[in-house]
Scaffold this active site. Structure first.
Site, mmCIF file in Angstrom:
data_model
loop_
_atom_site.group_PDB
_atom_site.id
_atom_site.type_symbol
_atom_site.label_atom_id
_atom_site.label_comp_id
_atom_site.label_asym_id
_atom_site.label_seq_id
_atom_site.Cartn_x
_atom_site.Cartn_y
_atom_site.Cartn_z
ATOM 1 N N ALA A 1 0.852 -1.194 0.034
ATOM 2 C CA ALA A 1 -0.054 -0.046 -0.174
ATOM 3 C C ALA A 1 0.835 1.138 -0.039
ATOM 4 C CB ALA A 1 -0.918 0.106 1.261
ATOM 5 N N GLY B 1 0.658 -5.213 0.368
ATOM 6 C CA GLY B 1 -0.175 -5.377 -0.165
ATOM 7 C C GLY B 1 0.222 -5.675 -1.638
ATOM 8 N N GLU C 1 -0.164 -9.336 -1.354
ATOM 9 C CA GLU C 1 -1.467 -9.900 -1.448
ATOM 10 C C GLU C 1 -2.057 -9.817 -2.757
ATOM 11 O OE1 GLU C 1 -2.146 -6.615 1.747
ATOM 12 O OE2 GLU C 1 -3.063 -8.060 2.967
ATOM 13 N N GLU D 1 3.337 -5.450 7.458
ATOM 14 C CA GLU D 1 2.589 -4.560 8.193
ATOM 15 C C GLU D 1 2.674 -4.129 9.497
ATOM 16 O OE1 GLU D 1 1.367 -6.918 6.161
ATOM 17 O OE2 GLU D 1 0.296 -6.190 4.782
HETATM 18 C C1 HXC Z 1 4.988 4.747 -0.727
HETATM 19 C C2 HXC Z 1 7.194 3.715 -1.093
HETATM 20 C C3 HXC Z 1 6.694 2.624 -0.512
HETATM 21 C C4 HXC Z 1 5.432 2.460 -0.266
HETATM 22 C C5 HXC Z 1 8.643 2.364 -1.136
HETATM 23 N N1 HXC Z 1 8.450 3.720 -1.367
HETATM 24 N N2 HXC Z 1 7.783 1.608 -0.669
HETATM 25 N N3 HXC Z 1 6.156 4.991 -1.105
HETATM 26 N N4 HXC Z 1 4.581 3.376 -0.229
HETATM 27 N N5 HXC Z 1 4.991 0.899 0.100
HETATM 28 C C6 HXC Z 1 9.230 4.799 -1.950
HETATM 29 C C7 HXC Z 1 10.213 5.341 -1.163
HETATM 30 O O1 HXC Z 1 9.583 6.271 -0.075
HETATM 31 C C8 HXC Z 1 11.413 6.069 -2.028
HETATM 32 O O2 HXC Z 1 10.611 7.371 -2.390
HETATM 33 C C9 HXC Z 1 11.198 5.207 -3.089
HETATM 34 O O3 HXC Z 1 9.803 4.417 -2.901
HETATM 35 C C10 HXC Z 1 12.187 3.960 -3.082
HETATM 36 O O4 HXC Z 1 12.371 3.322 -1.701
HETATM 37 P P1 HXC Z 1 13.634 3.353 -1.083
HETATM 38 O O5 HXC Z 1 12.994 2.938 0.365
HETATM 39 O O6 HXC Z 1 14.535 4.407 -1.050
HETATM 40 O O7 HXC Z 1 14.317 2.014 -1.519
HETATM 41 P P2 HXC Z 1 15.053 0.875 -0.658
HETATM 42 O O8 HXC Z 1 16.065 1.297 0.201
HETATM 43 O O9 HXC Z 1 15.731 -0.085 -1.983
HETATM 44 O O10 HXC Z 1 13.900 -0.160 0.044
HETATM 45 C C11 HXC Z 1 13.284 -0.703 -0.488
HETATM 46 C C12 HXC Z 1 11.995 -1.127 0.435
HETATM 47 C C13 HXC Z 1 11.653 -0.159 1.349
HETATM 48 C C14 HXC Z 1 12.753 -2.352 1.310
HETATM 49 C C15 HXC Z 1 10.708 -2.122 -0.486
HETATM 50 O O11 HXC Z 1 11.117 0.977 0.342
HETATM 51 C C16 HXC Z 1 10.400 -0.167 2.054
HETATM 52 O O12 HXC Z 1 10.508 -1.126 3.203
HETATM 53 N N6 HXC Z 1 9.341 0.047 1.593
HETATM 54 C C17 HXC Z 1 7.948 -0.262 2.393
HETATM 55 C C18 HXC Z 1 7.546 -1.623 2.257
HETATM 56 C C19 HXC Z 1 6.182 -1.864 3.255
HETATM 57 O O13 HXC Z 1 6.363 -1.855 4.381
HETATM 58 N N7 HXC Z 1 4.981 -2.393 2.446
HETATM 59 C C20 HXC Z 1 4.059 -2.677 3.290
HETATM 60 C C21 HXC Z 1 2.921 -1.319 3.365
HETATM 61 S S1 HXC Z 1 1.390 -1.675 4.327
HETATM 62 P P3 HXC Z 1 11.588 8.619 -2.313
HETATM 63 O O14 HXC Z 1 10.738 9.587 -2.777
HETATM 64 O O15 HXC Z 1 12.232 8.660 -1.121
HETATM 65 O O16 HXC Z 1 12.653 8.248 -3.530
HETATM 66 C C22 HXC Z 1 0.553 -2.416 3.208
HETATM 67 C C23 HXC Z 1 -0.838 -2.790 3.979
HETATM 68 C C24 HXC Z 1 -1.859 -3.155 3.138
HETATM 69 O O17 HXC Z 1 0.983 -2.912 2.216
HETATM 70 C C25 HXC Z 1 -3.194 -3.027 3.729
HETATM 71 C C26 HXC Z 1 -3.938 -1.703 3.773
HETATM 72 C C27 HXC Z 1 -5.181 -1.680 4.174
#
Ligand code: HXC
Length: 267
Positions: A72, A117, A120, A140
């Site tokens: 997400a 997500g 998922e 999450e």
């Molecule tokens: C928004 C995101 C993002 C996300 C990455 N980015 N994941 N933006 N939402 N989920 C953005 C970063 O902010 C960054 O933007 C760019 O993408 C590159 O990411 P980096 O973090 O710089 O890359 P890296 O260091 O290689 O790390 C990759 C990563 C990390 C390990 C995937 O980005 C990360 O942990 N992302 C979050 C993953 C996560 O927690 N997903 C689950 C979300 S909760 P900028 O602008 O800084 O370049 C979910 C719940 C679903 O999905 C249910 C809801 C109802």
């Protein structure tokens, strides 16, 4: 065939394959509200694929060679209250149901991060192929959240309750090889081009079979996933009987007896 135009998706037809790419590489293809709306619209268009069978399978992937979908959109979610989050979660759940209801198989070609997500979304596809650099996880809990796009339901069905609990409670990220070992992924490919080629080849293989039978099998497998043995067998015989009533099955059986390749009419 007009597949529509989308702000965050690329949709390209190549013969029997429809390649759908989530295209927000700057945010690792995270599921912003716009992506969810685009997926909702596209899955609505694809629901009619059984009319004329313009394609025989969908391959879903992410733009670039780093991420399938990183979950997400956390930036958007940080501004949400619980009511808005519920609407967002529900909408994406509906997208996953639409993917499961499409009359053709959908293969997730996971080309990098499939987190939250993203994992998922992949699990709402019929099965998952991955490139060697792919990784999977339900992180999450690290955000104080829980899976919200079907992960609580589908992960335990794919990998068993014990493994699902461990992955969801730890938020741990696993490699493509580990995901393959636990049965989340069907096959791992050396790199992204060979991943896409592998997914295309499988759709081509499916395209040689009776379209109504593949659609029928998909429907039955989904329905039976929720049933016990006896009800499952009832559902199977219903779908088996339905298959017998199709022109495809008449053509398929006749061609076998006459020792020639069938040309399925798709009805
Ligand atoms: C928004 C995101 C993002 C996300 C990455 N980015 N994941 N933006 N939402 N989920 C953005 C970063 O902010 C960054 O933007 C760019 O993408 C590159 O990411 P980096 O973090 O710089 O890359 P890296 O260091 O290689 O790390 C990759 C990563 C990390 C390990 C995937 O980005 C990360 O942990 N992302 C979050 C993953 C996560 O927690 N997903 C689950 C979300 S909760 P900028 O602008 O800084 O370049 C979910 C719940 C679903 O999905 C249910 C809801 C109802």
């Amino acid at each position: 065939m007009d597949w529509g135009t989308y702000k965050t998706l690329r949709v390209e037809q190549d013969g029997a394959v429809l390649l759908v790419t989530v295209d927000r590489p700057a945010a690792l293809n995270a599921l912003a509200g716009q992506v969810v709306e685009d997926l909702w619209e596209l899955t609505g268009v694809l629901a009619g694929l059984d009319e004329g069978w313009p394609v025989r399978g969908v391959v879903l992937t992410g733009a670039g060679e780093k991420s399938f979908v990183a979950g997400a959109d956390i930036v958007e979610m940080s501004a949400m209250d619980p009511d808005t989050a519920e609407v967002y979660g529900r909408r994406m759940q509906q997208v996953t149901l639409r993917l499961e209801a499409l009359p053709v198989p959908v293969i997730a070609a996971v080309n990098g991060f499939a987190l939250g997500g993203g994992c998922e979304l992949a699990m709402a596809c019929d099965f998952i192929y991955a490139s060697a650099n792919a990784s999977f996880g339900q992180p999450e809990v690290a955000l104080g959240l829980v899976p919200g796009f079907g992960g609580s339901v589908r992960l335990q069905r794919r990998v068993g309750i014990g493994m699902a609990r461990e992955l969801i409670y730890t938020g741990r990220r696993i490699t493509a090889a580990e995901a393959h070992r636990i049965g989340l992924v069907n096959a791992v490919f050396a790199d992204v081009p060979s991943l896409l080629e592998g997914a295309r080849a499988t759709v081509a293989e499916i395209a040689g079979k009776a379209p109504t039978a593949v659609a029928n099998a998909k429907r039955a497998l989904n329905a039976i996933a929720d049933l016990g043995v006896e009800d499952g067998l009832d559902e199977e015989v219903r779908s088996f009987r339905e298959a017998f009533g199709t022109e495809d099955s008449v053509v398929g059986r006749k061609a076998f007896v006459e020792k020639r390749a069938p040309v399925f009419p798709g009805r």
